[in-house]
Design an enzyme around this catalytic site. Structure first.
Site, PDB file in Angstrom:
ATOM      1  N   HIS A   1      -7.217   1.073  12.071  1.00 14.28           N
ATOM      2  CA  HIS A   1      -7.540   0.769   9.932  1.00 14.28           C
ATOM      3  C   HIS A   1      -6.810  -0.704   9.484  1.00 14.28           C
ATOM      4  CE1 HIS A   1     -11.032   3.885   9.929  1.00 14.28           C
ATOM      5  NE2 HIS A   1     -10.263   4.188  10.683  1.00 14.28           N
TER       6      HIS A   1
ATOM      7  N   ASN B   1     -15.327   7.173   7.306  1.00 12.48           N
ATOM      8  CA  ASN B   1     -15.951   6.638   7.309  1.00 12.48           C
ATOM      9  C   ASN B   1     -17.174   5.959   7.189  1.00 12.48           C
ATOM     10  OD1 ASN B   1     -13.643   5.568   9.581  1.00 12.48           O
ATOM     11  ND2 ASN B   1     -13.819   7.369  11.521  1.00 12.48           N
TER      12      ASN B   1
ATOM     13  N   TYR C   1      -1.562  11.847  10.594  1.00 11.86           N
ATOM     14  CA  TYR C   1      -1.525  10.740   9.273  1.00 11.86           C
ATOM     15  C   TYR C   1      -0.231  11.216   8.964  1.00 11.86           C
ATOM     16  CZ  TYR C   1      -5.997   9.398  10.021  1.00 11.86           C
ATOM     17  OH  TYR C   1      -7.512   8.925  10.607  1.00 11.86           O
TER      18      TYR C   1
END
Length: 721
Positions: A106, A179, A393
């Site tokens: 990304h 997404n 993350y």
């Protein structure tokens, strides 16, 4: 039985320590034979036997041999992933820190600010403060992205698009990180590094950039049957969206709503674009990449700048454990979706993007999204892919942004108060006062500030039940039984498309597999496709001039599912000019009144007009002077949703000798767009091979026909698989 080759490292070294490092840290060095088998969900395992050469064993970075590199450790077959899984932790940790400072995936993103408004309160489902009252609003920050390419790659590759939304609520930040596709390639976070390594540029040559059409990706796909549903989506028009404003978004995973009584239900999140969905044709996407690599980024920025604010409705699919248990698929499996015909999507809010970022680096690049950022009333499920993301993350932000204090960067900071006992760290910008940097403490008894404390009543609490048809007394590295069905929903998606969309998917598969030099990779994928649809597999094989191989064994036999119209872009298309752009070609002597009328009509219908001419600057036209927005050879028709032309016969004759003008109409025709024209343009249309049909109309009928695609034209202009 498969074998791997053995190479010799002839590098000399200066010390025994370096010798040891070179000998022991060369992946693939000294490997012997390995056996290939499948796990209980059909995943591929490649194992060496006890007694093999030392270098044949897969280990962690500290030399501990691995028994299973396919599944994370869970508390029961369908249970949550365990934090004690040091193998998963190290693998994700190392993967998260492979590159700095660009995102590993990304990397290429575009973002904007906006507002979210609740249009339907749902206090019976969740105690989240945001959803207690209709009309409640909160600021949002949204980042759209491609996945495979680097920050400097193009906007229009065939790729999944990230759709990450940061809600700045009164109870803290909620990050819905998803997404534009509701499912994913893999079922377990253990495989995420392998997936991304395979789809990224090949390690020895550094290409292709932002493309999945190469051997390593399709080798991974062929060996991992769980990818087949996502492959159907990836090869569909969903992965070449017309604009960021016209694509759906999904939370992908199954989450939970928890209400004030502690009752929980499962939930899937959907973003539905108000403008409707539209996609490009592959040839169009390729040409846009050359004409404007920043096509999506520019479109988003310019739309907001001109006040045409993109918007999405937030919808939810809510269901209980009883429904989940009755399905032929597992709701904890991220490679599966829930058909909207079975659980309708209920709209509960609308998000509108109304402000561009002020500084790309400070906001778009430094924004950090965490799936672990949830607010009371929203909780996680035991989805093993989601469980891995929850700590992955947070981990990667330290590498990207260089500090544990990345939450203090304005774009990441909550817009409600935050207080804790965490102190110091690189780039600390706050100035905590007093001695209370721990708790419990009794400093208040000495008249000092003793700091904040936990609140059992209003603080975040996890959903307490952990049944979910799971035995939590086991610690296992396996997948749940229904995770083994890799083909039923892949077939569902394919059978839900129009014939034209199916042809696009088959052609995309032919294109991608034609880029694979390894024939066995192509054969393995074809064998998998036979489990999805025999006709699809045959079309792809024919396009590759290959014989169909035997059907690959299915770990679990697929079941037939009823097609869902909600899965088709073309079936959901909207007949509207809103948010669309029309290119109008003119030249010297063109009739300004006609151009003005066309422009006014399109704009009144909600669209925008871009004037194209052989020259920029003021051109002398009938009725005055007119300036073009762009020069013909720099403004190809691939940039517009429909085209029109207002030309005098003599000027059209001149333009018919210019390749850019002929190509302008040829591409619009080839990309199935509406072409409105005047009588003077006919010589150009004939030169471009444009034949009359329902989408080639006089200028007066432009508003009537609209900026829709005319796919009935496509078989006349290109061969599809």
């Amino acid at each position: 039985m498969a074998k791997t080759g053995k190479t010799t490292n002839e590098s000399s070294s200066m010390s025994p320590a370096l010798d040891n490092a070179l000998a022991d840290h060369q992946p693939g060095e000294g490997q012997g034979a390995y056996a290939t088998q499948t796990g209980n969900a059909g995943e591929t395992h490649q194992d060496v036997a006890a007694g093999a050469d030392g270098a044949a064993y897969l280990t962690d970075n500290f030399g501990h041999r691995l028994s299973d590199n396919q599944n994370s450790l869970k508390a029961g077959t369908r249970g949550p992933t365990l934090l004690e899984d040091f193998i998963l932790r190290e693998k994700i940790f190392h993967f998260d820190h492979e590159r700095i400072p660009e995102r590993i995936v990304h990397a290429r993103g575009s973002a904007a600010h906006g507002v979210f408004e609740v249009t339907k309160a749902i206090p019976e489902l969740t105690k989240a403060g945001l959803f207690q009252k209709e009309g409640t609003t909160c600021p949002v920050f949204v980042r759209f992205s491609t996945v495979a390419g680097g920050a400097g790659s193009i906007d229009t590759p065939r790729d999944v698009r990230g759709f990450a939304v940061k809600f700045y609520t009164d109870e803290g930040n909620w990050d819905l990180v998803g997404n534009n596709i509701p499912v994913f390639f893999i079922q377990d976070a253990m495989k995420f590094p392998d997936l991304v390594h395979s789809v990224k540029m090949e390690a020895d040559r550094g290409y292709p950039q932002a493309a999945s059409a190469h051997d390593t990706f399709w080798d991974f796909v062929g060996l991992m049957p769980e990818t087949m549903h996502m492959i159907m989506w990836a090869m569909s028009d969903r992965t070449i969206p017309r604009t960021l404003r016209m694509m759906q978004g999904f939370g992908v995973h199954t989450f939970r709503f928890v209400n004030a009584a502690g009752e929980g239900k499962f939930v899937k999140f959907h973003w539905k674009p108000v403008l409707g969905m539209e996609s490009l044709i592959w040839d169009e996407a390729v040409k846009i990449a050359g004409a404007d690599p920043d096509f999506h980024r520019r479109d988003l920025f310019e739309s907001i700048a001109m006040g045409s604010f993109p918007a999405w409705d937030l919808g939810v699919q809510v269901f209980d454990e009883e429904f989940a248990a009755a399905q032929p698929y597992d709701v904890l499996d991220a490679t599966k979706l829930i058909p909207e015909e079975d659980v309708p999507v209920e709209i509960i809010g609308r998000m509108t993007l109304n402000r561009n970022v002020d500084n790309f680096f400070a906001e778009t690049e430094q924004s950090a999204f965490l799936p672990s950022n949830v607010i009371p009333g929203i909780d996680f499920s035991n989805d093993p892919l989601l469980q891995g993301r929850l700590f992955s993350y947070l981990d990667t932000q330290k590498s990207r942004l260089g500090t544990t204090n990345f939450h203090q960067i304005p774009v990441n900071a909550p817009k409600c108060p935050f207080h804790n006992m965490q102190r110091d760290g690189l780039m600390q910008t706050l100035v905590p006062t007093g001695r209370a940097n721990y708790e419990p403490n009794s400093l208040n008894e000495a008249g000092e500030d003793s700091g904040p404390r936990a609140c059992p009543d209003t603080g975040f609490t996890s959903f307490r039940e952990n049944g979910e048809r799971n035995d939590p007394t086991e610690k296992v590295r396996v997948r749940a039984e229904l995770f083994a069905d890799h083909y039923s929903q892949a077939a569902l998606f394919y059978h839900s498309q129009t014939e034209n969309e199916q042809a696009h998917m088959a052609s995309a598969l032919v294109f991608e597999l034609s880029k694979c030099a390894m024939e066995h990779v192509r054969m393995r994928v074809l064998s998998r496709l036979r489990n999805v649809d025999e006709d699809l597999a045959a079309r792809v094989a024919d396009g590759l001039a290959m014989d169909l191989p035997e059907k690959a064994p299915a770990a679990r036999e697929p079941v037939e599912m009823k097609p869902s119209d909600a899965l088709s872009i073309q079936k959901q298309a909207k007949m509207t000019f809103e948010g669309r752009k029309v290119g109008i070609l003119f030249a010297e002597g063109s009739d300004k009144a006609t151009i003005d009328k066309l422009k006014a009509g399109v704009e009144a219908a909600g669209g925008s007009v871009f004037l194209v001419a052989p020259k920029v600057g003021g051109l002398s036209v009938k009725g005055g002077t007119l300036k073009a927005d762009g020069k013909l050879d720099g403004s190809p028709s691939v940039l517009f949703d429909a085209v029109a032309s207002v030309l005098m016969p003599a000027e059209a004759e001149k333009l018919s000798k210019q390749g850019a003008a002929v190509q302008w109409f040829m591409d619009a025709y080839g990309h199935c767009k509406t072409i409105a024209h005047c009588n003077g343009t006919k010589v150009l249309l004939e030169k471009a091979g444009v034949e009359p049909d329902e989408g080639v109309v006089p200028n007066e009928k432009l508003l009537e026909v609209g900026p829709v695609r005319h796919f009935a034209r496509e078989p006349k202009i290109r061969d599809l698989a």
